[in-house]
Design a protein around this motif. Structure first.
Motif, mmCIF file in Angstrom:
data_model
loop_
_atom_site.group_PDB
_atom_site.id
_atom_site.type_symbol
_atom_site.label_atom_id
_atom_site.label_comp_id
_atom_site.label_asym_id
_atom_site.label_seq_id
_atom_site.Cartn_x
_atom_site.Cartn_y
_atom_site.Cartn_z
ATOM 1 N N ALA A 75 0.849 -1.188 0.000
ATOM 2 C CA ALA A 75 0.000 0.000 0.000
ATOM 3 C C ALA A 75 0.889 1.244 0.000
ATOM 4 O O ALA A 75 1.982 1.243 0.570
ATOM 5 C CB ALA A 75 -0.892 -0.005 1.239
ATOM 6 N N ARG A 76 0.400 2.282 -0.636
ATOM 7 C CA ARG A 76 1.151 3.540 -0.720
ATOM 8 C C ARG A 76 0.234 4.668 -0.291
ATOM 9 O O ARG A 76 -0.975 4.619 -0.572
ATOM 10 C CB ARG A 76 1.601 3.741 -2.169
ATOM 11 N N ASN A 77 0.762 5.678 0.350
ATOM 12 C CA ASN A 77 -0.121 6.748 0.847
ATOM 13 C C ASN A 77 -0.942 7.349 -0.298
ATOM 14 O O ASN A 77 -0.482 7.458 -1.436
ATOM 15 C CB ASN A 77 0.655 7.789 1.662
ATOM 16 N N MET A 90 9.316 0.813 2.720
ATOM 17 C CA MET A 90 10.328 0.275 1.799
ATOM 18 C C MET A 90 11.335 1.362 1.439
ATOM 19 O O MET A 90 12.529 1.108 1.318
ATOM 20 C CB MET A 90 9.653 -0.278 0.532
ATOM 21 N N LYS A 91 10.858 2.584 1.276
ATOM 22 C CA LYS A 91 11.761 3.705 0.985
ATOM 23 C C LYS A 91 12.624 4.017 2.202
ATOM 24 O O LYS A 91 13.807 4.306 2.068
ATOM 25 C CB LYS A 91 10.956 4.963 0.609
ATOM 26 N N GLU A 92 11.998 3.976 3.373
ATOM 27 C CA GLU A 92 12.713 4.346 4.593
ATOM 28 C C GLU A 92 13.847 3.362 4.896
ATOM 29 O O GLU A 92 14.944 3.756 5.259
ATOM 30 C CB GLU A 92 11.732 4.364 5.772
ATOM 31 N N ASN A 100 18.773 1.532 -10.257
ATOM 32 C CA ASN A 100 19.097 0.307 -10.994
ATOM 33 C C ASN A 100 17.894 -0.247 -11.740
ATOM 34 O O ASN A 100 18.027 -0.739 -12.866
ATOM 35 C CB ASN A 100 19.701 -0.742 -10.058
ATOM 36 N N MET A 101 16.733 -0.159 -11.128
ATOM 37 C CA MET A 101 15.544 -0.654 -11.841
ATOM 38 C C MET A 101 15.194 0.235 -13.025
ATOM 39 O O MET A 101 14.722 -0.239 -14.048
ATOM 40 C CB MET A 101 14.355 -0.785 -10.889
ATOM 41 N N LYS A 102 15.437 1.517 -12.888
ATOM 42 C CA LYS A 102 15.158 2.440 -14.007
ATOM 43 C C LYS A 102 16.101 2.163 -15.178
ATOM 44 O O LYS A 102 15.725 2.290 -16.334
ATOM 45 C CB LYS A 102 15.309 3.889 -13.516
ATOM 46 N N PHE A 148 7.785 5.303 -16.910
ATOM 47 C CA PHE A 148 7.180 4.362 -15.948
ATOM 48 C C PHE A 148 7.912 4.490 -14.616
ATOM 49 O O PHE A 148 7.289 4.593 -13.559
ATOM 50 C CB PHE A 148 7.260 2.919 -16.481
ATOM 51 N N MET A 149 9.231 4.459 -14.661
ATOM 52 C CA MET A 149 10.051 4.716 -13.475
ATOM 53 C C MET A 149 10.190 6.239 -13.401
ATOM 54 O O MET A 149 11.141 6.803 -13.917
ATOM 55 C CB MET A 149 11.426 4.049 -13.613
ATOM 56 N N ARG A 150 9.219 6.859 -12.791
ATOM 57 C CA ARG A 150 9.065 8.305 -12.895
ATOM 58 C C ARG A 150 9.956 9.041 -11.891
ATOM 59 O O ARG A 150 10.909 9.721 -12.252
ATOM 60 C CB ARG A 150 7.582 8.650 -12.705
ATOM 61 N N LYS A 151 9.669 8.914 -10.599
ATOM 62 C CA LYS A 151 10.453 9.596 -9.568
ATOM 63 C C LYS A 151 10.834 8.661 -8.433
ATOM 64 O O LYS A 151 11.904 8.768 -7.868
ATOM 65 C CB LYS A 151 9.640 10.752 -8.969
ATOM 66 N N GLY A 152 9.901 7.821 -8.052
ATOM 67 C CA GLY A 152 10.170 6.855 -6.984
ATOM 68 C C GLY A 152 10.436 7.504 -5.639
ATOM 69 O O GLY A 152 11.336 7.095 -4.905
ATOM 70 N N GLU A 153 9.641 8.517 -5.306
ATOM 71 C CA GLU A 153 9.870 9.230 -4.051
ATOM 72 C C GLU A 153 8.621 9.265 -3.179
ATOM 73 O O GLU A 153 7.507 9.076 -3.662
ATOM 74 C CB GLU A 153 10.308 10.663 -4.347
#
Ligand code: A3P
Length: 280
Positions: free
Chosen positions: A114-116, A181-183, A216-218, A240-245
């Motif tokens: 889940a993502r905010n 996951m980011k943290e 790496n995924m981008k 698709f790999m836009r910002k990831g933030e």
């Protein structure tokens, strides 16, 4: 090629090509060894698919380069009824009540991410711009309201995150958050590893964290969705790999839009206590 309209299936708007095939999807029977990766669109599906694939391959760097993500981890809604080989990671965006019952009957492991809501909305907005098969997002302000009404592909974000949340214990679902996951990606990779009953060395875990970094995924043509023809995914509109933030919503919402969204959110989410962060 067209932007498929949304058609309601049991009150959930789905792209017409999925809605018209829903009986086949519903009849799908997984193997007990199949693993389900379930998300609302744009919550971190691909990231999780790559982590799981590498965990299952002992962190072998070649594993995430052998074929595009959707080949290694088929998308239930798009692949059915083509046989999905067993022991696979199956991706779905279906809300829990539309997941074929065989997944629960066969006690398949299920990872939900889940993502905010605000970051998820922003990511979905840009995806609807670039994905030429989804309905046009229209102007930003209107899109916020569409999202709030659940008038987007796979329906209401609110119902989706709640549906899996309330069932997570009964169905042994590993419920993850993009923000966690980011943290601390290592901590979350280890949680997934334990859930899968795997035990990999610290070195292998470090390698998996590195291979599944946004950068790496981008750069990996097998995970950045460059495999999809540009008539379908137009990466010139938005990658698709836009910002990831976390928190990119602050660059999109005005303070009025944010306030209005928060009030509606409070009402819609008052019956659950899901620990979302970075929303305010
Ligand atoms: P943004 O649009 O905010 O950049 P999904 O795979 O569910 O479609 O989700 C896509 C979102 O996850 C995109 O968000 C994408 O950039 C982000 N993402 C993909 N891989 C990631 C990674 N390794 N780390 C962080 N974010 C990632």
């Amino acid at each position: 090629l067209c932007r498929f309209p949304l058609i309601s299936v049991r009150n959930v708007p789905l792209m017409s090509l999925i809605a018209s095939n829903f009986d086949t999807i519903w009849a799908f029977t997984p193997d007990p060894s199949d693993l389900l990766i379930a998300t609302y669109p744009k919550a971190g599906t691909t990231w999780t698919q790559e982590i799981v694939d590498l965990l299952l391959h002992n962190g072998d760097a070649e594993a995430c380069k052998r074929a595009p993500t959707p080949v290694r981890s088929p998308f239930l809604e798009i692949c059915s009824p083509k046989p999905i080989p067993s022991g696979k990671m199956i991706k779905t965006h279906l809300p829990i009540q539309l997941v074929p019952l065989g997944f629960w009957e066969n006690k398949c492991k299920t990872i939900y991410v889940a993502r905010n809501a605000k970051d998820n909305l922003v990511s979905y907005y840009h995806f609807d711009r670039m994905n030429q098969t989804q309905p046009e997002p229209g102007p930003w302000d209107g899109y916020i309201h569409k999202f709030m009404r659940g008038d987007v592909g796979w329906g209401s974000w609110y119902d989706h995150v709640k549906g899996y949340w309330v069932e997570r214990e009964k169905k042994n679902i590993l419920y993850l958050f993009y923000e966690d996951m980011k943290e601390n990606p290592r901590r979350e990779v280890e949680r997934i590893m334990k859930y899968l009953d795997l035990s990999l060395s610290d070195e292998v875990i470090s390698r998996i964290v590195e291979l599944t970094s946004f950068k790496n995924m981008k750069e990996n043509p097998m995970s950045n969705y460059s495999c999809i023809p540009s008539q379908v995914f137009d990466h010139n509109i938005s990658a698709f790999m836009r910002k990831g933030e976390v928190g990119d919503w602050r660059n999109h919402f005005t303070s009025e839009q944010s306030k209005m969204f928060d009030e509606d959110y409070k009402e819609k989410m008052k019956d659950v206590n899901i620990p979302f962060r970075d929303l305010i």
